[in-house]
Scaffold this motif. Structure first.
Motif, PDB file in Angstrom:
ATOM      1  N   PHE A 267       0.869  -1.173   0.000  1.00 30.01           N
ATOM      2  CA  PHE A 267       0.000   0.000   0.000  1.00 30.01           C
ATOM      3  C   PHE A 267       0.907   1.223   0.000  1.00 30.01           C
ATOM      4  O   PHE A 267       1.540   1.536   1.009  1.00 30.01           O
ATOM      5  N   LEU A 268       1.005   1.889  -1.148  1.00 35.22           N
ATOM      6  CA  LEU A 268       1.974   2.966  -1.318  1.00 35.22           C
ATOM      7  C   LEU A 268       1.278   4.297  -1.570  1.00 35.22           C
ATOM      8  O   LEU A 268       0.202   4.353  -2.157  1.00 35.22           O
ATOM      9  N   GLY A 269       1.953   5.358  -1.164  1.00 34.71           N
ATOM     10  CA  GLY A 269       1.463   6.699  -1.433  1.00 34.71           C
ATOM     11  C   GLY A 269       2.318   7.711  -0.704  1.00 34.71           C
ATOM     12  O   GLY A 269       2.994   7.381   0.275  1.00 34.71           O
ATOM     13  N   PRO A 270       2.320   8.969  -1.152  1.00 33.95           N
ATOM     14  CA  PRO A 270       3.088  10.003  -0.465  1.00 33.95           C
ATOM     15  C   PRO A 270       2.553  10.239   0.946  1.00 33.95           C
ATOM     16  O   PRO A 270       1.439   9.811   1.283  1.00 33.95           O
ATOM     17  N   ASN A 271       3.330  10.935   1.757  1.00 33.43           N
ATOM     18  CA  ASN A 271       2.842  11.327   3.079  1.00 33.43           C
ATOM     19  C   ASN A 271       1.561  12.136   2.924  1.00 33.43           C
ATOM     20  O   ASN A 271       1.475  13.031   2.082  1.00 33.43           O
ATOM     21  N   GLY A 272       0.563  11.794   3.735  1.00 33.21           N
ATOM     22  CA  GLY A 272      -0.704  12.504   3.674  1.00 33.21           C
ATOM     23  C   GLY A 272      -1.649  12.019   2.601  1.00 33.21           C
ATOM     24  O   GLY A 272      -2.717  12.611   2.401  1.00 33.21           O
ATOM     25  N   ALA A 273      -1.294  10.930   1.902  1.00 29.31           N
ATOM     26  CA  ALA A 273      -2.142  10.440   0.812  1.00 29.31           C
ATOM     27  C   ALA A 273      -3.375   9.699   1.303  1.00 29.31           C
ATOM     28  O   ALA A 273      -4.340   9.517   0.564  1.00 29.31           O
ATOM     29  N   GLY A 274      -3.358   9.225   2.566  1.00 32.87           N
ATOM     30  CA  GLY A 274      -4.515   8.525   3.119  1.00 32.87           C
ATOM     31  C   GLY A 274      -4.275   7.079   3.489  1.00 32.87           C
ATOM     32  O   GLY A 274      -5.208   6.369   3.860  1.00 32.87           O
TER      33      GLY A 274
END
Length: 291
Positions: A32-39
């Motif tokens: 589960f990947l995403g930038p900081n603050g992506a949810g």
């Protein structure tokens, strides 16, 4: 199994998770990947019931996590490794968890050995390093040997040996039919650990699929005894050719079979013919740049 459908979270007028849906099947490790603050963490917290959702649903084994008779026996979680009493010893912490989920006390020593904390079991958690707290959190998640694991940034504080150990742990769990959801900012590690990627940006899922499918191919690398001649033959067939590393040729957007066919027709002897894949970092930034 984890089933998330239309999961949404709003704080005031701000939407931090927006209509997120996915299903995780047994036998897989999903990154589960995403930038900081992506949810990412908010989605995990809603799945475990720690944060109420504004809309949508999340089910673990067909029920909301909080409605399971013994949640810890169904899904082991590591959301915040620092959320432990610093004055307790590692063994005491795990024994309290074991009592809560109905696990025999003997299991505590088993998981302490599994996460390599036997020697620190009688020390107070306040004196643990970040990596040791991560291992303790993983031990707690494994107490009941649950079929589902949800870990948020479990590699934080782990040294290379620890990361390798964790990779083997998660891959082994999936190989036995378990389900794993893993968030991490260590893209290289995720690439070598997971089967599937969920990428979130701006609160929405922007990509979902097998690792190999999402990485795709950028073309073909080929080496020949006569690179100039091969390049000319490929260009004559309409392929875009550029120089690669150490004398190799990069054929942009071409499959290895197509390049091999041109080489065979021209009588070229090849010492290398392989697809070129994008790195996970390139894919990650291309998917999340506009989110």
């Amino acid at each position: 199994m984890i089933t998330v459908s239309g999961l949404t979270k709003q704080y005031g007028g701000r939407t931090v998770v927006d209509d997120v849906s996915f299903t995780l099947e047994p036998g897989t490790v999903t990154g589960f990947l995403g930038p900081n603050g992506a949810g990412k963490t908010t989605t995990m917290r809603m799945t475990t019931g720690l944060v109420p959702s504004t809309a949508g649903s999340a089910f673990v084994d067909g029920r909301p996590y909080a409605a399971l008779p013994n949640p810890g026996a169904v899904m082991g979680t590591l959301i915040d490794a620092s959320a432990v009493h610093p004055g307790r010893t590692g063994r005491t912490h795990l024994r309290l968890l074991a009592d809560t989920i109905g696990v025999p006390a003997s299991r505590v020593d088993e998981v302490l050995e599994l996460v390599a904390l036997t020697g620190a079991a009688r020390r107070r958690i306040g004196g643990y390093s970040l990596g040791m707290r991560q291992r303790l959190g993983i031990a707690g998640a494994l107490l009941a040997d649950p079929p589902v694991l949800m870990f948020d940034e479990p590699a934080n504080g782990l040294d290379p040996e620890g990361i390798r150990w964790m990779r083997g742990l998660l891959r082994g769990h999936a190989a036995r039919g378990g389900t794993v959801l893993l968030s991490s900012h260590l893209l290289g590690e995720v690439e070598h650990t997971v089967d599937r990627l969920l990428v979130i940006g701006g609160g929405r899922i922007v990509a979902d699929g097998p690792v190999a499918s999402l990485l795709g191919s950028d073309g073909t690398s080929v080496r020949s005894a006569d690179p100039a001649g091969l390049a000319a033959d490929l260009a004559a067939k309409g392929f875009e050719v550029s120089p690669g590393d150490d004398g190799a040729l990069v054929v942009v957007g071409a499959a290895p079979g197509d390049v091999g066919a041109v080489a065979a027709a021209g009588g070229h002897m090849l010492s290398e013919l392989r697809p070129l894949q994008r790195g996970l970092e390139d894919v990650f930034f291309s998917l999340t740049a506009a989110a």
